[in-house]
Motif scaffolding. Structure first.
Motif, mmCIF file in Angstrom:
data_model
loop_
_atom_site.group_PDB
_atom_site.id
_atom_site.type_symbol
_atom_site.label_atom_id
_atom_site.label_comp_id
_atom_site.label_asym_id
_atom_site.label_seq_id
_atom_site.Cartn_x
_atom_site.Cartn_y
_atom_site.Cartn_z
ATOM 1 N N UNK A 200 12.902 31.898 7.005
ATOM 2 C CA UNK A 200 11.781 32.499 6.285
ATOM 3 C C UNK A 200 10.452 31.769 6.399
ATOM 4 N N UNK A 201 10.438 30.493 6.738
ATOM 5 C CA UNK A 201 9.194 29.716 6.690
ATOM 6 C C UNK A 201 8.247 30.098 7.820
ATOM 7 N N UNK A 202 7.025 30.451 7.429
ATOM 8 C CA UNK A 202 5.941 30.726 8.372
ATOM 9 C C UNK A 202 4.749 29.910 7.901
ATOM 10 N N UNK A 203 4.367 28.924 8.672
ATOM 11 C CA UNK A 203 3.300 27.993 8.278
ATOM 12 C C UNK A 203 1.967 28.720 8.125
ATOM 13 N N UNK A 204 1.297 28.483 6.998
ATOM 14 C CA UNK A 204 0.029 29.147 6.697
ATOM 15 C C UNK A 204 -1.113 28.607 7.559
ATOM 16 N N UNK A 205 -1.152 27.309 7.765
ATOM 17 C CA UNK A 205 -2.266 26.674 8.487
ATOM 18 C C UNK A 205 -1.809 25.296 8.933
ATOM 19 N N UNK A 206 -2.367 24.801 10.025
ATOM 20 C CA UNK A 206 -1.938 23.484 10.530
ATOM 21 C C UNK A 206 -2.267 22.348 9.568
ATOM 22 N N UNK A 207 -3.271 22.536 8.712
ATOM 23 C CA UNK A 207 -3.624 21.494 7.747
ATOM 24 C C UNK A 207 -2.936 21.691 6.393
ATOM 25 N N UNK A 208 -2.222 22.785 6.238
ATOM 26 C CA UNK A 208 -1.510 23.065 4.981
ATOM 27 C C UNK A 208 -0.018 22.853 5.227
ATOM 28 N N UNK B 104 0.851 -1.186 0.000
ATOM 29 C CA UNK B 104 0.000 0.000 0.000
ATOM 30 C C UNK B 104 0.890 1.241 0.000
ATOM 31 N N UNK B 105 0.737 2.040 -1.013
ATOM 32 C CA UNK B 105 1.514 3.263 -1.116
ATOM 33 C C UNK B 105 0.596 4.463 -0.959
ATOM 34 N N UNK B 106 1.074 5.485 -0.290
ATOM 35 C CA UNK B 106 0.276 6.678 -0.042
ATOM 36 C C UNK B 106 0.971 7.886 -0.679
ATOM 37 N N UNK B 107 0.486 8.359 -1.828
ATOM 38 C CA UNK B 107 1.112 9.553 -2.421
ATOM 39 C C UNK B 107 0.689 10.806 -1.654
ATOM 40 N N UNK B 108 1.602 11.732 -1.506
ATOM 41 C CA UNK B 108 1.281 13.002 -0.875
ATOM 42 C C UNK B 108 2.007 14.115 -1.604
ATOM 43 N N UNK B 109 1.406 15.289 -1.579
ATOM 44 C CA UNK B 109 1.973 16.441 -2.266
ATOM 45 C C UNK B 109 2.794 17.254 -1.277
ATOM 46 N N UNK B 110 4.001 17.572 -1.667
ATOM 47 C CA UNK B 110 4.904 18.345 -0.819
ATOM 48 C C UNK B 110 5.283 19.620 -1.563
ATOM 49 N N UNK B 111 5.259 20.741 -0.880
ATOM 50 C CA UNK B 111 5.653 22.016 -1.482
ATOM 51 C C UNK B 111 7.144 22.237 -1.250
ATOM 52 N N UNK B 112 7.791 22.703 -2.287
ATOM 53 C CA UNK B 112 9.220 22.983 -2.216
ATOM 54 C C UNK B 112 9.485 24.360 -2.787
ATOM 55 N N UNK B 113 10.469 25.056 -2.253
ATOM 56 C CA UNK B 113 10.829 26.376 -2.748
ATOM 57 C C UNK B 113 12.110 26.266 -3.556
ATOM 58 N N UNK B 114 12.063 26.769 -4.790
ATOM 59 C CA UNK B 114 13.229 26.737 -5.670
ATOM 60 C C UNK B 114 14.012 28.049 -5.623
ATOM 61 N N UNK B 115 13.623 28.973 -4.759
ATOM 62 C CA UNK B 115 14.314 30.251 -4.636
ATOM 63 C C UNK B 115 15.635 30.029 -3.897
ATOM 64 N N UNK B 116 16.768 30.388 -4.506
ATOM 65 C CA UNK B 116 18.062 30.175 -3.845
ATOM 66 C C UNK B 116 18.240 31.026 -2.585
ATOM 67 N N UNK B 117 17.457 32.108 -2.455
ATOM 68 C CA UNK B 117 17.562 32.967 -1.265
ATOM 69 C C UNK B 117 16.706 32.479 -0.101
#
Length: 106
Positions: free
Chosen positions: A82-90, A63-76
């Motif tokens: 810099x990371x500030x979480x938008x929401x506990x479910x996001x 059983x495999x569970x795919x999930x979407x992960x956000x990544x930042x490609x900005x070198x800075x």
């Protein structure tokens, strides 16, 4: 044949409305993560999504569970600073990013 032309109003977040007054009201109260004024990953030029497939608790399980992960490609971008979480479910969605760059229109 009857031809009708319809006017649509689009808010900054991309939602469309047939009523101008409702569209203006939505822009006043909008909390959509697709609204550029919140400087989220979804409106950033460097925001990327990746699909990762995890094996659940048992590595031998089929059983495999795919999930979407956000990544930042900005070198800075520095996740620790810099990371500030938008929401506990996001998970992985940054809001009010200081190195945010607006996407260009296609």
């Amino acid at each position: 044949m009857i031809v009708k032309k319809v006017t649509r109003y689009y808010a900054d977040c991309g939602k469309s409305y047939s009523s101008k007054s409702y569209c203006l009201w939505h822009e006043k109260v909008c909390k959509c993560w697709t609204n550029p004024k919140f400087r989220t990953c979804k409106t950033c030029k460097f925001g990327r999504t990746a699909v990762i497939t995890d094996i659940l608790d048992n590595p031998d399980a089929a059983i495999l569970r795919p999930r979407i992960v956000r990544q930042c490609a900005n070198p800075r971008f520095d996740y620790e600073i810099h990371f500030k979480k938008a929401h506990e479910k996001a998970e992985g969605l940054c809001i009010d990013c200081p190195v945010w760059v607006q996407k260009t229109s296609k």
